[in-house]
Design an enzyme around this catalytic site. Structure first.
Site, PDB file in Angstrom:
ATOM      1  N   GLU A  97       6.582 -10.583   0.841  1.00  8.44           N
ATOM      2  CA  GLU A  97       6.162  -9.665  -0.219  1.00  8.44           C
ATOM      3  C   GLU A  97       6.775 -10.111  -1.542  1.00  8.44           C
ATOM      4  O   GLU A  97       7.799 -10.792  -1.567  1.00  8.44           O
ATOM      5  CB  GLU A  97       6.623  -8.247   0.206  1.00  8.44           C
ATOM      6  CG  GLU A  97       6.419  -7.127  -0.752  1.00  8.44           C
ATOM      7  CD  GLU A  97       4.964  -6.815  -1.081  1.00  8.44           C
ATOM      8  OE1 GLU A  97       4.269  -7.707  -1.582  1.00  8.44           O
ATOM      9  OE2 GLU A  97       4.555  -5.651  -0.893  1.00  8.44           O
ATOM     10  N   ASP A  98       6.131  -9.716  -2.643  1.00  7.27           N
ATOM     11  CA  ASP A  98       6.690 -10.081  -3.948  1.00  7.27           C
ATOM     12  C   ASP A  98       7.896  -9.223  -4.326  1.00  7.27           C
ATOM     13  O   ASP A  98       8.914  -9.725  -4.794  1.00  7.27           O
ATOM     14  CB  ASP A  98       5.599 -10.015  -5.047  1.00  7.27           C
ATOM     15  CG  ASP A  98       4.855  -8.679  -5.081  1.00  7.27           C
ATOM     16  OD1 ASP A  98       5.151  -7.780  -4.258  1.00  7.27           O
ATOM     17  OD2 ASP A  98       3.948  -8.524  -5.935  1.00  7.27           O
ATOM     18  N   ASP A 101      10.080  -1.995  -3.987  1.00  8.64           N
ATOM     19  CA  ASP A 101      10.477  -1.055  -5.036  1.00  8.64           C
ATOM     20  C   ASP A 101      10.891   0.258  -4.354  1.00  8.64           C
ATOM     21  O   ASP A 101      12.010   0.372  -3.856  1.00  8.64           O
ATOM     22  CB  ASP A 101       9.271  -0.897  -5.972  1.00  8.64           C
ATOM     23  CG  ASP A 101       9.543  -0.084  -7.203  1.00  8.64           C
ATOM     24  OD1 ASP A 101      10.707   0.026  -7.585  1.00  8.64           O
ATOM     25  OD2 ASP A 101       8.580   0.454  -7.794  1.00  8.64           O
ATOM     26  N   LYS A 129      14.342  -4.138  -5.631  1.00 13.39           N
ATOM     27  CA  LYS A 129      14.843  -3.152  -6.612  1.00 13.39           C
ATOM     28  C   LYS A 129      15.444  -1.986  -5.830  1.00 13.39           C
ATOM     29  O   LYS A 129      14.804  -0.931  -5.710  1.00 13.39           O
ATOM     30  CB  LYS A 129      13.666  -2.610  -7.430  1.00 13.39           C
ATOM     31  CG  LYS A 129      13.382  -3.306  -8.716  1.00 13.39           C
ATOM     32  CD  LYS A 129      12.472  -2.404  -9.558  1.00 13.39           C
ATOM     33  CE  LYS A 129      11.262  -3.100 -10.049  1.00 13.39           C
ATOM     34  NZ  LYS A 129      10.324  -2.205 -10.756  1.00 13.39           N
ATOM     35  N   PHE A 150      10.514  -3.225 -15.117  1.00 13.99           N
ATOM     36  CA  PHE A 150       9.176  -3.666 -14.704  1.00 13.99           C
ATOM     37  C   PHE A 150       9.059  -5.165 -14.967  1.00 13.99           C
ATOM     38  O   PHE A 150       9.155  -5.619 -16.103  1.00 13.99           O
ATOM     39  CB  PHE A 150       8.090  -2.893 -15.450  1.00 13.99           C
ATOM     40  CG  PHE A 150       6.722  -3.187 -14.897  1.00 13.99           C
ATOM     41  CD1 PHE A 150       6.292  -2.579 -13.727  1.00 13.99           C
ATOM     42  CD2 PHE A 150       5.893  -4.118 -15.517  1.00 13.99           C
ATOM     43  CE1 PHE A 150       5.039  -2.880 -13.186  1.00 13.99           C
ATOM     44  CE2 PHE A 150       4.644  -4.421 -14.987  1.00 13.99           C
ATOM     45  CZ  PHE A 150       4.223  -3.797 -13.822  1.00 13.99           C
ATOM     46  N   ARG A 163       0.601 -13.303 -13.543  1.00 13.26           N
ATOM     47  CA  ARG A 163       1.014 -13.733 -12.197  1.00 13.26           C
ATOM     48  C   ARG A 163       1.405 -15.206 -12.195  1.00 13.26           C
ATOM     49  O   ARG A 163       2.214 -15.642 -11.392  1.00 13.26           O
ATOM     50  CB  ARG A 163      -0.126 -13.534 -11.199  1.00 13.26           C
ATOM     51  CG  ARG A 163      -0.484 -12.089 -10.920  1.00 13.26           C
ATOM     52  CD  ARG A 163      -1.420 -12.015  -9.719  1.00 13.26           C
ATOM     53  NE  ARG A 163      -2.112 -10.752  -9.603  1.00 13.26           N
ATOM     54  CZ  ARG A 163      -1.628  -9.667  -8.994  1.00 13.26           C
ATOM     55  NH1 ARG A 163      -0.435  -9.688  -8.475  1.00 13.26           N
ATOM     56  NH2 ARG A 163      -2.340  -8.563  -8.918  1.00 13.26           N
TER      57      ARG A 163
END
Ligand code: 5GP
Length: 175
Positions: A97-98, A101, A129, A150, A163
């Site tokens: 996953e990127d 959060d 995060k 962000f 991206r």
């Protein structure tokens, strides 16, 4: 509203962080076959770089999900836009996953994938995060822990743009 992008993790650092994660994975899965499950679209850049350094036999598959809910806060209910092509039964799966959060998306997704009886399943993320976490999701491999900002680049978007940035940057809104 005007904004600019402030570099947070430069290109060299990103690659070094990814290599460190690959080393850990190589160590943990010595002699085992791996299935890397990439979450589209953000995870693609991380997956391609990471997989270059994986020494074990590995295959890849892709899944696209969208989080129901308004704005920037995910609701915890996940809609599958594109499911995996292959069964993961009996496979050693690593979800790539990127960013993690709140943990809502991954918590839901991991529970769903566990029901498909993989041999093992772990979670690997480029960015974490932890300060925003509301769901207790175990992140097994993290390249970078970042503050509650962000971020864009290296697969992460702002309205589908950025991206392709080879670094991770913070979107700073100008007054
Ligand atoms: P979670 O369910 O963990 O709250 O949300 C995960 C998803 O929210 C990520 O896959 C990503 O699409 C999005 N997201 C969370 N934080 C950020 C961020 O800082 N930048 C970008 N571009 N997307 C984010």
């Amino acid at each position: 509203m005007s904004y600019h992008i402030e570099k947070l993790i430069d290109e060299k650092e990103v690659v070094e962080g990814i290599k460190r994660v690959a080393d850990k994975i190589n160590n943990d899965y010595a002699g085992k076959k791996l299935r890397l499950v990439c979450i589209l679209k953000g995870g693609v850049f991380f997956l391609t770089e990471l997989s270059k350094y994986i020494k074990e036999d590995m295959s890849i598959d892709f899944m696209s999900v969208s989080s129901y809910g308004s704005g920037t806060v995910s609701s915890g209910v996940v809609k599958i836009i594109k499911d995996l092509d292959e069964s993961i039964e009996g496979e050693n799966v690593i979800v790539v996953e990127d960013i993690v959060d709140t943990g809502n998306t991954l918590s839901y997704l991991l529970d769903m994938l566990k029901d498909r009886h993989p041999e093992s399943i772990k979670l690997c993320t480029l960015l974490d995060k932890p300060s925003r976490r509301t769901k207790d999701v175990k992140v097994d491999y993290v390249a970078f822990t970042i503050p509650d900002k962000f971020v864009v680049g290296y697969g992460l978007d702002y309205d589908q743009y950025y991206r392709n940035l080879p670094y991770v940057g913070v979107v700073e809104f100008d007054d």
